[in-house]
Motif scaffolding. Structure first.
Motif, PDB file in Angstrom:
ATOM      1  N   PRO A   1       0.468  -1.528  -0.167  1.00 55.76           N
ATOM      2  CA  PRO A   1      -0.258   0.265  -0.202  1.00 55.76           C
ATOM      3  C   PRO A   1       1.082   1.209   0.108  1.00 55.76           C
ATOM      4  O   PRO A   1       0.677   2.201  -0.862  1.00 55.76           O
TER       5      PRO A   1
ATOM      6  N   ASP B   1      -5.674   8.370  -3.460  1.00 54.94           N
ATOM      7  CA  ASP B   1      -6.654   7.343  -2.726  1.00 54.94           C
ATOM      8  C   ASP B   1      -5.001   6.793  -1.327  1.00 54.94           C
ATOM      9  O   ASP B   1      -3.476   6.514  -2.233  1.00 54.94           O
TER      10      ASP B   1
ATOM     11  N   GLN C   1      -4.566   4.418   0.955  1.00 57.17           N
ATOM     12  CA  GLN C   1      -4.533   2.982   0.387  1.00 57.17           C
ATOM     13  C   GLN C   1      -4.841   2.290   1.730  1.00 57.17           C
ATOM     14  O   GLN C   1      -4.680   1.132   2.618  1.00 57.17           O
ATOM     15  N   GLY C   2      -5.489   2.285   2.144  1.00 60.81           N
ATOM     16  CA  GLY C   2      -6.010   2.528   3.481  1.00 60.81           C
ATOM     17  C   GLY C   2      -5.172   1.897   5.009  1.00 60.81           C
ATOM     18  O   GLY C   2      -5.196   1.974   5.951  1.00 60.81           O
TER      19      GLY C   2
END
Length: 253
Positions: free
Chosen positions: A87, A159, A161-162
């Motif tokens: 990530p 984003d 990516q968590g």
């Protein structure tokens, strides 16, 4: 007196702002807690090396650092884990595509590396040293922190990516682990402490994960409102004797 296991955030809890300076009454309190036989530890988002330097300065034997991902005891590193690698790489690639300058911490030093000569690093409170040099994203084998410029246009947000994000200095985001609670539980297992005997002190949003049961949680008077709402007790500001007052109130010293 029952033995307690104390875990203190550094910045704006033990320390004055983002620094290595703590008030004299707080230093006195830490010494008294140890003399009474309590366990004393730091619980911080700072990188292990930086947190260890702080701990050594004030004779604090235990360190939960890297937002819960690293543990050290009596100067020995017991655990040290980076952010999830794939990530991180995906985020860095997208930042390049969006032309958002970034920097990355890849080793246990306070150096962050960036390929961007114009990376924002003007804020004097920033303790990380910025080194401009090429960074091969695909070759990275460890990432401990990422900082990157916050886009002026919300439509340009990448984003995440968590990955956990915190707002940081120089109008940047800071990506770092934020589960101090997990790190505290792991430290307690190492030293044979019970979670119900843990006492945590904090002030910021990255302390929320350790304001959990069965820990007894104390928010500084200068803490964020969201943290105070979760606290078992709210003490005075960190520069107004807050830590000492709480420890005296509950009979720990």
């Amino acid at each position: 007196m029952d033995k307690k296991y104390f875990f203190f955030d550094i910045d704006n809890t033990l320390g004055l702002s983002i620094s290595s300076i703590i008030p004299a009454d707080t230093a006195y309190c830490l010494r008294q807690l140890r003399r009474r036989g309590h366990f004393v530890s730091i619980a911080t988002g700072r990188l292990q090396c930086d947190a260890q330097h702080f701990a050594d300065r004030y004779s604090i034997p235990a360190v939960v650092s890297d937002g819960g991902n690293s543990l050290s005891l009596d100067g020995e590193i017991l655990e040290m884990e980076g952010l999830p690698l794939e990530p991180c790489k995906a985020l860095l690639r997208e930042l390049d595509e969006r032309r958002l300058p970034w920097a990355v911490v890849t080793d246990n030093t306070i150096c962050r590396y960036t390929p961007y000569a114009d990376y924002p690093c003007a804020d004097p409170k920033n303790y990380m040293k910025t080194v401009v040099r090429p960074v091969a994203i695909d070759s990275l084998d460890a990432v401990y922190k990422i900082t990157y410029a916050r886009p002026a246009d919300e439509q340009n947000e990448p984003d995440r990516q968590g990955l956990p994000h915190l707002t940081y200095l120089d109008h940047t985001y800071l990506v770092e682990p934020t589960d101090k609670g997990k790190g505290i539980l792991n430290m307690l297992k190492r030293v044979g402490g019970r979670p119900e005997d843990a006492v945590v002190f904090g002030d910021g949003l990255n302390d929320i994960s350790m304001f959990r049961k069965p820990f007894f949680s104390i928010a500084m008077g200068n803490a964020k409102a969201e943290l105070k709402e979760r606290a078992d007790y709210i003490t005075d500001d960190n520069d107004k004797g807050g830590i000492l007052h709480a420890c005296v109130k509950f009979g720990w010293i």
